[in-house]
Design a protein around this motif. Structure first.
Motif, PDB file in Angstrom:
ATOM      1  N   ASP A 310     -43.156  10.591 -24.086  1.00  0.00           N
ATOM      2  CA  ASP A 310     -43.464  10.345 -23.069  1.00  0.00           C
ATOM      3  C   ASP A 310     -45.060  10.699 -22.853  1.00  0.00           C
ATOM      4  O   ASP A 310     -45.333  12.635 -23.385  1.00  0.00           O
ATOM      5  N   ASN A 311     -45.733  10.666 -22.607  1.00  0.00           N
ATOM      6  CA  ASN A 311     -46.662  11.018 -22.000  1.00  0.00           C
ATOM      7  C   ASN A 311     -47.755  12.049 -21.854  1.00  0.00           C
ATOM      8  O   ASN A 311     -48.499  13.172 -22.071  1.00  0.00           O
ATOM      9  N   LEU A 312     -46.228  13.085 -20.642  1.00  0.00           N
ATOM     10  CA  LEU A 312     -46.692  13.775 -20.246  1.00  0.00           C
ATOM     11  C   LEU A 312     -45.970  15.198 -20.550  1.00  0.00           C
ATOM     12  O   LEU A 312     -46.688  16.513 -20.940  1.00  0.00           O
ATOM     13  N   THR A 313     -44.628  15.006 -21.243  1.00  0.00           N
ATOM     14  CA  THR A 313     -44.137  15.054 -22.913  1.00  0.00           C
ATOM     15  C   THR A 313     -44.719  15.595 -23.718  1.00  0.00           C
ATOM     16  O   THR A 313     -45.456  16.371 -24.117  1.00  0.00           O
ATOM     17  N   LYS A 314     -43.968  15.305 -24.216  1.00  0.00           N
ATOM     18  CA  LYS A 314     -44.374  15.041 -26.002  1.00  0.00           C
ATOM     19  C   LYS A 314     -46.234  14.958 -26.227  1.00  0.00           C
ATOM     20  O   LYS A 314     -47.008  15.583 -26.761  1.00  0.00           O
ATOM     21  N   GLY A 315     -46.654  14.044 -25.271  1.00  0.00           N
ATOM     22  CA  GLY A 315     -47.677  13.887 -25.364  1.00  0.00           C
ATOM     23  C   GLY A 315     -48.369  14.911 -25.017  1.00  0.00           C
ATOM     24  O   GLY A 315     -50.150  15.027 -24.987  1.00  0.00           O
ATOM     25  N   THR A 316     -48.460  15.740 -23.764  1.00  0.00           N
ATOM     26  CA  THR A 316     -48.766  17.076 -23.262  1.00  0.00           C
ATOM     27  C   THR A 316     -48.206  18.225 -23.118  1.00  0.00           C
ATOM     28  O   THR A 316     -48.291  19.082 -24.044  1.00  0.00           O
ATOM     29  N   ALA A 317     -47.390  18.626 -22.111  1.00  0.00           N
ATOM     30  CA  ALA A 317     -46.756  19.887 -22.041  1.00  0.00           C
ATOM     31  C   ALA A 317     -45.503  20.324 -23.342  1.00  0.00           C
ATOM     32  O   ALA A 317     -45.926  21.165 -23.214  1.00  0.00           O
ATOM     33  N   GLY A 318     -44.613  19.054 -23.505  1.00  0.00           N
ATOM     34  CA  GLY A 318     -44.128  19.382 -24.336  1.00  0.00           C
ATOM     35  C   GLY A 318     -44.839  19.539 -25.745  1.00  0.00           C
ATOM     36  O   GLY A 318     -44.432  20.808 -26.581  1.00  0.00           O
ATOM     37  N   GLY A 319     -46.124  19.230 -26.148  1.00  0.00           N
ATOM     38  CA  GLY A 319     -46.886  19.432 -27.280  1.00  0.00           C
ATOM     39  C   GLY A 319     -47.816  21.005 -27.676  1.00  0.00           C
ATOM     40  O   GLY A 319     -47.027  21.917 -27.751  1.00  0.00           O
ATOM     41  N   ALA A 320     -47.443  21.704 -26.031  1.00  0.00           N
ATOM     42  CA  ALA A 320     -48.184  22.530 -25.930  1.00  0.00           C
ATOM     43  C   ALA A 320     -47.093  23.793 -25.563  1.00  0.00           C
ATOM     44  O   ALA A 320     -47.253  25.214 -26.673  1.00  0.00           O
ATOM     45  N   VAL A 321     -45.816  23.762 -25.462  1.00  0.00           N
ATOM     46  CA  VAL A 321     -44.943  24.437 -25.060  1.00  0.00           C
ATOM     47  C   VAL A 321     -44.302  24.630 -26.434  1.00  0.00           C
ATOM     48  O   VAL A 321     -43.784  25.855 -27.173  1.00  0.00           O
ATOM     49  N   GLN A 322     -44.166  23.308 -27.287  1.00  0.00           N
ATOM     50  CA  GLN A 322     -44.017  23.837 -28.765  1.00  0.00           C
ATOM     51  C   GLN A 322     -44.785  24.702 -29.067  1.00  0.00           C
ATOM     52  O   GLN A 322     -44.412  24.988 -30.557  1.00  0.00           O
TER      53      GLN A 322
END
Length: 343
Positions: A310-322
């Motif tokens: 998901d470009n918005l989750t693992k691709g952006t926000a999820g990677g940021a929170v992780q």
């Protein structure tokens, strides 16, 4: 342990996704929620899906509003993060979801972005070799681009294991319209996108290309050349990356498969699918999960790797929170999920 967090660019897709994840994070209190042109509006008017935050007011993105928090997420267009970040205290964890601090090469930055280079920060893709250790205790983190996230996850295991040739990597990837941001654009309206796919950034001009080459070259230990063609797909979110590379002589499919399986066997958010099962963007929608499958084409002597995020989750926000979780010593999966939304 309660962590105070500010989110800039909160009215955009990336900033909104950061807020969605943080709203379910057990260790976080959400402080300032900032925007630029939408400052003064109620968040619920712009992002009604964020129900628990709907009555919060967006304030202007200023250093004064962001100071005083333990963590600041910068979800801003390229060229806007560096100035703000430079004025925030050194003890504040600043996570830049924009492009300003991803590239190590000033020449590559200036060529593709046309402005002075702001320097590079620890890279927020924990699954890369050695990346997680650099994030522990970090106070500045550069979140990868969405395409480079999928491409590096797809190919790094083969380069790390010394199985792939570095001179002929070809990537074609399809993304949903949210990858282009929330600003109104004619080519992104429904009547233009529905029932149609189209390429863009063709011929090596896409700004994520040097970031892909940077990560793959680090894994290979030699310069890697990438030919990258992005395409726009009629979906709101998701990336399907198909990456191919020449395989070194004498390498068979079993050896390739073992390299990818070994690389991701202990990773919480990246998985090689069982043989015969191919990934689909719908399987990872709304999750921090990356699914990967590979095949060997002996006729062409190439490995073909398909990866979905998901470009918005693992691709952006999820990677940021992780990355935040790792930097602060929290549970890495706090606020994140492997489970997608289907249908």
């Amino acid at each position: 342990m309660t962590i105070s967090v500010a989110v800039s660019g909160a009215s955009g897709y990336a900033g909104g996704e950061v807020l969605r994840l943080l709203s379910n994070h057990p260790d976080v209190t959400i402080g300032a929620i900032t925007a630029h042109s939408n400052a003064g509006q109620r968040l619920g008017e712009l992002a009604p899906h964020l129900h628990s935050l709907a009555d919060r007011m967006l304030v202007e993105t200023t250093v004064q509003q962001l100071r005083g928090h333990d963590v600041v997420f910068l979800a801003l267009p390229h060229g806007h993060s560096a100035e703000i970040a430079s004025q925030l205290p050194a003890e504040t964890l600043v996570i830049d979801a924009g492009a300003d601090h991803r590239l190590e090469s000033p020449e590559a930055w200036e060529k593709f972005y046309g402005s002075p280079h702001a320097g590079s920060w620890p890279y927020g893709l924990p699954e890369l070799p050695g990346a997680r250790a650099k994030l522990v205790g970090a106070k500045r983190v550069a979140v990868p681009g969405c395409y480079p996230t999928s491409v590096q996850l797809a190919l790094v295991p083969g380069f790390t294991a010394g199985l792939l040739e570095p001179d002929d990597v070809v990537v074609v990837a399809a993304t949903g319209t949210s990858g282009a941001g929330k600003s109104a654009k004619i080519n992104l309206i429904g009547s233009e996108v529905m029932g149609s796919m189209s390429p863009y950034g063709v011929g090596g001009s896409h700004r994520h290309t040097p970031e892909m080459e940077q990560g793959l070259s680090a894994a290979a230990g030699v310069p890697v050349t990438v030919s990258f063609t992005p395409t726009l797909a009629p979906m709101s979110r998701g990336i399907l990356t198909t990456a191919t590379a020449k395989v070194k002589p004498g390498i068979d499919e079993a050896t390739l498969r073992q390299a990818w399986a070994s690389a991701y066997k202990n990773e919480p958010f990246v998985h090689l699918l069982p043989e015969g099962q191919w990934p689909a963007t719908s399987s990872v929608m709304g999750s921090n999960h990356a699914q990967i499958q590979l095949a060997f084409d002996p006729h062409a002597g190439r490995v073909i790797v398909s990866a979905v995020i998901d470009n918005l989750t693992k691709g952006t926000a999820g990677g940021a929170v992780q990355s935040m979780n790792i930097a602060l010593g929290l549970s890495e999966n706090a606020g994140l999920t492997l489970e997608g939304v289907a249908p």
